[in-house]
Design a protein around this motif. Structure first.
Motif, short mmCIF file in Angstrom:
data_model
loop_
_atom_site.label_atom_id
_atom_site.label_comp_id
_atom_site.label_asym_id
_atom_site.label_seq_id
_atom_site.Cartn_x
_atom_site.Cartn_y
_atom_site.Cartn_z
N ASP A 98 -6.25 -6.13 8.64
CA ASP A 98 -5.90 -7.08 9.70
C ASP A 98 -4.67 -7.90 9.33
OD1 ASP A 98 -7.99 -6.21 11.26
OD2 ASP A 98 -9.38 -7.75 10.56
N PHE A 99 -4.56 -8.26 8.05
CA PHE A 99 -3.39 -9.01 7.61
C PHE A 99 -2.15 -8.10 7.60
CE2 PHE A 99 -7.04 -11.17 5.77
CZ PHE A 99 -6.80 -12.49 6.13
N ALA A 100 -2.33 -6.84 7.15
CA ALA A 100 -1.20 -5.91 7.08
C ALA A 100 -0.62 -5.65 8.46
CB ALA A 100 -1.64 -4.60 6.43
N ALA A 101 -1.48 -5.63 9.48
CA ALA A 101 -1.01 -5.34 10.84
C ALA A 101 0.01 -6.36 11.31
CB ALA A 101 -2.19 -5.29 11.81
N ALA A 102 -0.11 -7.59 10.85
CA ALA A 102 0.85 -8.63 11.23
C ALA A 102 2.25 -8.31 10.73
CB ALA A 102 0.39 -9.99 10.70
N GLY A 103 2.32 -7.53 9.66
CA GLY A 103 3.62 -7.13 9.11
C GLY A 103 4.06 -5.76 9.55
N GLY A 104 3.33 -5.15 10.48
CA GLY A 104 3.74 -3.85 11.00
C GLY A 104 3.12 -2.65 10.32
N LEU A 105 2.12 -2.86 9.45
CA LEU A 105 1.40 -1.76 8.79
C LEU A 105 0.00 -1.71 9.39
CD1 LEU A 105 0.90 0.41 6.63
CD2 LEU A 105 0.41 -1.44 5.00
N HIS A 106 -0.29 -0.67 10.15
CA HIS A 106 -1.55 -0.55 10.87
C HIS A 106 -2.43 0.50 10.18
CE1 HIS A 106 0.34 -2.87 14.12
NE2 HIS A 106 1.40 -2.11 13.90
N LEU A 107 -3.56 0.07 9.66
CA LEU A 107 -4.45 0.94 8.90
C LEU A 107 -5.68 1.27 9.74
CD1 LEU A 107 -4.20 -1.13 5.62
CD2 LEU A 107 -3.20 1.12 5.98
N ARG A 108 -5.97 2.57 9.84
CA ARG A 108 -7.17 3.03 10.55
C ARG A 108 -7.99 3.87 9.57
NH1 ARG A 108 -5.66 -0.46 13.15
NH2 ARG A 108 -5.32 -0.60 15.42
N THR A 109 -8.99 3.22 8.97
CA THR A 109 -9.75 3.87 7.90
C THR A 109 -11.24 3.87 8.13
OG1 THR A 109 -9.86 1.80 6.64
CG2 THR A 109 -7.97 3.23 6.21
N SER A 110 -11.71 3.33 9.26
CA SER A 110 -13.15 3.27 9.50
C SER A 110 -13.47 3.77 10.90
CB SER A 110 -13.67 1.84 9.32
OG SER A 110 -13.07 0.97 10.26
N ALA A 111 -14.70 4.27 11.05
CA ALA A 111 -15.12 4.85 12.33
C ALA A 111 -15.14 3.83 13.45
CB ALA A 111 -16.50 5.48 12.17
N ASP A 112 -15.38 2.57 13.13
CA ASP A 112 -15.52 1.58 14.20
C ASP A 112 -14.19 1.18 14.84
OD1 ASP A 112 -14.50 0.14 12.10
OD2 ASP A 112 -16.09 -1.36 12.05
N ARG A 113 -13.07 1.68 14.31
CA ARG A 113 -11.77 1.35 14.89
C ARG A 113 -11.08 2.56 15.52
NH1 ARG A 113 -8.05 -3.00 12.15
NH2 ARG A 113 -7.55 -3.13 14.38
#
Length: 385
Positions: A98-113
């Motif tokens: 969630d913090f990385a997304a603010a800097g433009g790095l979007h992580l999708r590593t879990s089924a719930d997202r």
């Protein structure tokens, strides 16, 4: 009103070695090229479809290489969307997402997202980018609430059902991209992928991804096109000699108002080539025509009738990057298969020892070696009467 441009890459495997040779410098070089490409091609987002790292707990040096590469890509002006692969630790990779997304790095590593897209806007509206991490079937079917789902196809079908359901709630004409880490039927494997077979089945049908404009696949290390909208980028470096003839590349994917407009292939630089050599050790060390291979990662097959002593050390004096060695004598002796029990039944220890030497190097012991063998057997209390 312009285009939205994506750079589709995958399977960085940062921290991987090549037959024990450290590849971090080569990986840093190629990943740095991606940042240059972002600038040259005005890329809006870089997609990394799994296996960012080669192991679940990467070394500090591997993390530094990956972090520097991602920082350079962000500085060049592109956002990043990353999913976890079967080599990654999804919780580790997704930490502080969630913090990385603010800097433009979007992580999708879990089924719930899975149904939580990254939105890239242009003058035509949004492009929704959905990241499906690698889904291990057994835990994934429970995490996704489909306990009866069967294998990879079952859990990916549920993941895509969620993607399509979310897409249906978006504004009409919303364009879509899916990142997925899977073995899709029709893809060609190499020797460097780790199997993801479950119950003997690891492949999924391409039709499971129907309903989206582009599918950025990861897992297979060779670049390949299964359909215009369904592609593997492959790994940025060769990780086995089976990939020696591949031209590593990434895909530049353009979206216009109607969705997928064009896909172009961009070949990546090769920090160190791979090559194979076959012949006797004397010929390989002396032949002038091999001079240009001194800077290659080299796989060598020796054909000498007797296994050469200290062969790798001698080869590396001329070929410092020789990393793999096999012995396949022209007389075929090394390929003879024997069952151990049958090979030793009823034979004295001295004869078994002689045969072992003969099988290992292609020549029986000489007189000096015979004397040493007898002495060793007598000292071990196995001397013959």
């Amino acid at each position: 009103m312009g285009l939205v441009r994506f750079l589709h890459t995958s399977d960085w495997h940062v921290g991987r070695t090549f037959h024990s040779a450290d590849l971090l410098a080569e990986q840093a070089f190629v990943l740095g090229h991606l940042a240059d490409l972002v600038t040259a091609e005005s890329v809006d987002a870089v997609l990394v479809s799994g296996d960012v790292y080669d192991r679940a707990v990467p070394s500090a040096e591997a993390v530094q290489v990956a972090n520097r590469a991602m920082a350079r890509i962000r500085a060049a002006g592109a956002q990043l969307v990353l999913t976890s692969g079967n080599h990654d630790s999804a919780p580790r990779l997704g930490a502080f997402g969630d913090f990385a997304a603010a800097g433009g790095l979007h992580l999708r590593t879990s089924a719930d997202r899975i149904a939580d897209p990254v939105l890239i806007e242009d003058g035509h509206g949004p492009v929704a980018i959905y990241g499906i991490p690698y889904l291990e079937p057994e835990p994934a079917r429970h995490a996704l609430g489909v306990p009866d789902a069967k294998g990879h196809n079952g859990v990916l079908a549920e993941a895509m059902r969620r993607v399509r359901a979310d897409l249906a709630t978006r504004a009409p004409g919303t364009r879509s991209v899916v990142l997925a880490h899977a073995f899709v039927t029709g893809g060609r494997a190499t020797e460097s992928e780790r199997t993801i077979a479950v119950g003997g089945v690891e492949q999924v049908g391409g039709d499971v991804f129907d309903g989206v404009d582009y599918v950025a696949l990861g897992h297979l290390h060779g670049p390949q096109t299964l359909a215009e909208h369904l592609r593997y980028a492959g790994s940025p470096l060769a990780y086995s000699f089976s990939e020696a003839l591949q031209r590593k590349s990434v895909w530049l994917v353009d979206f216009d108002a109607g969705g997928l407009a064009e896909v172009r292939r961009h070949e990546l630089p090769v920090p160190r080539r791979l090559a194979k050599l076959t012949g006797s050790i004397g010929w390989l060390l002396g032949a002038e025509e091999h001079a240009e291979l001194a800077d290659c990662y080299l796989s060598v097959t020796l054909t000498d009738s007797v296994r050469p002593v200290d062969a790798m050390r001698r080869l590396r004096e001329r070929f410092p990057h020789a990393v793999h060695l096999e012995w396949q004598p022209e007389n075929g002796k090394a390929t003879a298969a024997l069952r151990y029990a049958e090979a030793v039944r009823g034979r004295p220890d001295s004869e078994i020892a002689r045969s072992f030497l003969d099988d290992c190097r292609g020549a029986p012991p000489n007189a000096r070696e015979e004397k040493l063998l007898r002495s060793a057997l007598e000292n071990a209390g196995r001397g013959e009467e």
